[in-house]
Write a protein that holds these residues in place. Structure first.
Motif, mmCIF file in Angstrom:
data_model
loop_
_atom_site.group_PDB
_atom_site.id
_atom_site.type_symbol
_atom_site.label_atom_id
_atom_site.label_comp_id
_atom_site.label_asym_id
_atom_site.label_seq_id
_atom_site.Cartn_x
_atom_site.Cartn_y
_atom_site.Cartn_z
ATOM 1 N N ALA A 135 0.826 -1.204 0.000
ATOM 2 C CA ALA A 135 0.000 0.000 0.000
ATOM 3 C C ALA A 135 0.864 1.260 0.000
ATOM 4 O O ALA A 135 0.573 2.232 -0.702
ATOM 5 C CB ALA A 135 -0.927 -0.013 1.216
ATOM 6 N N ILE A 136 1.948 1.253 0.785
ATOM 7 C CA ILE A 136 2.852 2.401 0.803
ATOM 8 C C ILE A 136 3.520 2.578 -0.557
ATOM 9 O O ILE A 136 3.642 3.700 -1.061
ATOM 10 C CB ILE A 136 3.899 2.235 1.925
ATOM 11 C CG1 ILE A 136 3.229 2.319 3.300
ATOM 12 C CG2 ILE A 136 4.991 3.288 1.812
ATOM 13 C CD1 ILE A 136 4.175 2.061 4.458
ATOM 14 N N ALA A 137 3.951 1.471 -1.173
ATOM 15 C CA ALA A 137 4.604 1.555 -2.484
ATOM 16 C C ALA A 137 3.657 2.088 -3.557
ATOM 17 O O ALA A 137 4.087 2.792 -4.483
ATOM 18 C CB ALA A 137 5.139 0.184 -2.880
ATOM 19 N N SER A 138 2.366 1.805 -3.432
ATOM 20 C CA SER A 138 1.411 2.272 -4.441
ATOM 21 C C SER A 138 1.147 3.771 -4.353
ATOM 22 O O SER A 138 0.633 4.362 -5.298
ATOM 23 C CB SER A 138 0.087 1.517 -4.294
ATOM 24 O OG SER A 138 -0.534 1.835 -3.055
ATOM 25 N N THR A 139 1.494 4.396 -3.223
ATOM 26 C CA THR A 139 1.247 5.835 -3.073
ATOM 27 C C THR A 139 2.391 6.699 -3.597
ATOM 28 O O THR A 139 2.260 7.928 -3.629
ATOM 29 C CB THR A 139 1.009 6.182 -1.595
ATOM 30 O OG1 THR A 139 2.189 5.847 -0.833
ATOM 31 C CG2 THR A 139 -0.171 5.423 -1.038
ATOM 32 N N VAL A 140 3.507 6.083 -3.996
ATOM 33 C CA VAL A 140 4.655 6.876 -4.453
ATOM 34 C C VAL A 140 4.303 7.680 -5.693
ATOM 35 O O VAL A 140 4.652 8.857 -5.825
ATOM 36 C CB VAL A 140 5.861 5.947 -4.717
ATOM 37 C CG1 VAL A 140 7.021 6.748 -5.308
ATOM 38 C CG2 VAL A 140 6.294 5.263 -3.432
ATOM 39 N N ALA A 141 3.599 7.062 -6.616
ATOM 40 C CA ALA A 141 3.262 7.744 -7.868
ATOM 41 C C ALA A 141 2.076 8.688 -7.732
ATOM 42 O O ALA A 141 1.799 9.454 -8.662
ATOM 43 C CB ALA A 141 2.963 6.712 -8.955
ATOM 44 N N LEU A 142 1.397 8.665 -6.605
ATOM 45 C CA LEU A 142 0.194 9.480 -6.440
ATOM 46 C C LEU A 142 0.443 10.758 -5.649
ATOM 47 O O LEU A 142 -0.112 11.807 -5.969
ATOM 48 C CB LEU A 142 -0.902 8.651 -5.741
ATOM 49 C CG LEU A 142 -1.320 7.361 -6.445
ATOM 50 C CD1 LEU A 142 -2.337 6.607 -5.606
ATOM 51 C CD2 LEU A 142 -1.888 7.665 -7.826
ATOM 52 N N VAL A 143 1.264 10.662 -4.604
ATOM 53 C CA VAL A 143 1.490 11.826 -3.751
ATOM 54 C C VAL A 143 2.503 12.755 -4.412
ATOM 55 O O VAL A 143 3.447 12.308 -5.069
ATOM 56 C CB VAL A 143 1.977 11.360 -2.357
ATOM 57 C CG1 VAL A 143 3.371 10.785 -2.439
ATOM 58 C CG2 VAL A 143 1.931 12.501 -1.352
ATOM 59 N N SER A 148 6.636 12.345 -2.006
ATOM 60 C CA SER A 148 6.884 11.152 -2.817
ATOM 61 C C SER A 148 8.357 10.740 -2.765
ATOM 62 O O SER A 148 8.674 9.548 -2.824
ATOM 63 C CB SER A 148 6.459 11.414 -4.257
ATOM 64 O OG SER A 148 7.205 12.485 -4.814
ATOM 65 N N GLU A 149 9.266 11.704 -2.641
ATOM 66 C CA GLU A 149 10.695 11.373 -2.549
ATOM 67 C C GLU A 149 11.003 10.638 -1.253
ATOM 68 O O GLU A 149 11.792 9.686 -1.239
ATOM 69 C CB GLU A 149 11.514 12.654 -2.658
ATOM 70 C CG GLU A 149 11.377 13.376 -3.996
ATOM 71 C CD GLU A 149 12.074 14.714 -4.019
ATOM 72 O OE1 GLU A 149 12.305 15.246 -5.124
ATOM 73 O OE2 GLU A 149 12.384 15.245 -2.917
ATOM 74 N N GLU A 150 10.396 11.084 -0.146
ATOM 75 C CA GLU A 150 10.627 10.411 1.127
ATOM 76 C C GLU A 150 10.021 9.009 1.122
ATOM 77 O O GLU A 150 10.640 8.053 1.619
ATOM 78 C CB GLU A 150 10.034 11.237 2.265
ATOM 79 C CG GLU A 150 10.643 12.615 2.422
ATOM 80 C CD GLU A 150 12.105 12.572 2.791
ATOM 81 O OE1 GLU A 150 12.525 11.583 3.439
ATOM 82 O OE2 GLU A 150 12.838 13.516 2.429
ATOM 83 N N ILE A 151 8.831 8.867 0.575
ATOM 84 C CA ILE A 151 8.208 7.543 0.505
ATOM 85 C C ILE A 151 8.991 6.636 -0.437
ATOM 86 O O ILE A 151 9.104 5.417 -0.208
ATOM 87 C CB ILE A 151 6.743 7.673 0.051
ATOM 88 C CG1 ILE A 151 5.966 8.533 1.044
ATOM 89 C CG2 ILE A 151 6.089 6.308 -0.055
ATOM 90 C CD1 ILE A 151 5.981 8.010 2.458
ATOM 91 N N ASP A 152 9.559 7.194 -1.494
ATOM 92 C CA ASP A 152 10.366 6.400 -2.416
ATOM 93 C C ASP A 152 11.608 5.860 -1.709
ATOM 94 O O ASP A 152 12.007 4.700 -1.933
ATOM 95 C CB ASP A 152 10.757 7.261 -3.617
ATOM 96 C CG ASP A 152 11.493 6.450 -4.674
ATOM 97 O OD1 ASP A 152 10.947 5.434 -5.134
ATOM 98 O OD2 ASP A 152 12.624 6.827 -5.028
ATOM 99 N N LEU A 153 12.225 6.667 -0.845
ATOM 100 C CA LEU A 153 13.364 6.169 -0.065
ATOM 101 C C LEU A 153 12.943 5.043 0.876
ATOM 102 O O LEU A 153 13.669 4.062 1.056
ATOM 103 C CB LEU A 153 13.982 7.322 0.735
ATOM 104 C CG LEU A 153 14.713 8.402 -0.063
ATOM 105 C CD1 LEU A 153 15.182 9.515 0.857
ATOM 106 C CD2 LEU A 153 15.902 7.808 -0.811
#
Length: 286
Positions: A135-143, A148-153
């Motif tokens: 679920a966290i990985a799916s939000t990288v392209a949305l936020v 999105s950079e912090e979630i991508d890390l």
């Protein structure tokens, strides 16, 4: 062959800058010395800002550039006695860490503004999958950025084999925000206790939106007080400019005599204290 005055000044300046730079380099190369420890602490603080801002340059490189700039400015000040080089040295010493700190705080504030949006996206993603990592990985392209950079890390740490709780704690330490740390702790606790994480995140997002609304109302209500502080703080300078324009010799006794300069310094100190106190009163935190 004799050198002209300008060439002599340039030669002396180059030798002075080179000698000061070499001396600074040798002092910094002494392991365990006071300068070496201070340099390491300062470089680590700059490196914290640079890594958080995702900059290519490291803290040690910026610190060395600052030292060389300050040494060059001091050498030219000793040769030319020009206050311009003193100002340039002060700017080289103060501006880089201050600018990095301002950008750091601006990025943290932007991350906090985007937090409720990300929590709502994560809550919706958890309705489609039971895996928090997916679920966290799916939000990288949305936020949007910079969240999105912090979630991508965080997702990259998960792909390298780090446990989810450890990756979330690493994100919390990297951002160093009370609001974001509280939201991330909520995710960890709800995941470990087996609660309805989706509904919990929706409630957290609603609470964050309400807190942002109340903070905006409070900022609007206190804007008038902050404007009055600014006007009152600028009145002495406006009056001094007007009086000096009407009579240029009016302030001569204050600037020439020692007692006048002491009174002027005391007035400046009282003005600074009153301005700081009024600003502290007008700035209300939620």
């Amino acid at each position: 062959m004799s050198l002209g005055p300008f060439a002599s000044i340039l030669l002396c300046g180059g030798l002075a800058v080179g000698g000061c730079a070499a001396l600074t380099y040798l002092l910094l190369r002494v392991e365990g010395g006071l300068l070496d420890r201070s340099f390491r602490v300062y470089s680590a603080r700059l490196d914290t800002h640079c890594s958080f801002l995702l900059m290519r340059y490291r803290g040690a490189r910026l610190a060395r550039a600052q030292i060389l700039s300050c040494v060059a400015a001091l050498a030219m000040l000793a040769l030319t006695r020009s206050p311009v080089f003193a100002l340039l040295g002060l700017v080289a010493a103060v501006a880089p860490p201050w600018l990095l700190w301002k950008r750091h705080m601006a990025r943290v504030a932007q991350l906090e503004r985007q937090l409720d949006t990300w929590l709502l996206m994560l809550a919706n993603a958890l309705k489609a999958t039971s895996s928090v990592g997916e679920a966290i990985a799916s939000t990288v392209a949305l936020v949007p950025k910079p969240f999105s950079e912090e979630i991508d890390l965080l997702v990259k740490e998960l792909r390298l084999g780090a446990p989810l709780d450890r990756a979330i704690h690493a994100l919390s330490r990297r951002v160093d925000s009370t609001v974001i740390s509280g939201a991330l702790t909520t995710i960890v606790v709800a995941r470990q206790t087996g609660g309805d994480l989706s509904r919990t995140l929706e409630r957290a997002a609603a609470a964050l939106r309400e807190a942002a609304r109340l903070e905006g109302v409070l900022r609007t209500k206190t804007a008038e007080g902050r404007g009055q502080v600014l006007v009152l703080a600028s009145v002495p300078f406006v009056l001094c400019v007007i009086i000096a324009w009407l009579d240029g010799s009016w302030f001569d006794p204050m600037l020439i005599h020692a007692i006048g300069r002491a009174i002027l310094g005391a007035c400046a100190l009282v003005w600074a204290f009153a301005t700081f106190w009024a600003h502290h009163i007008a700035r209300a935190d939620l």
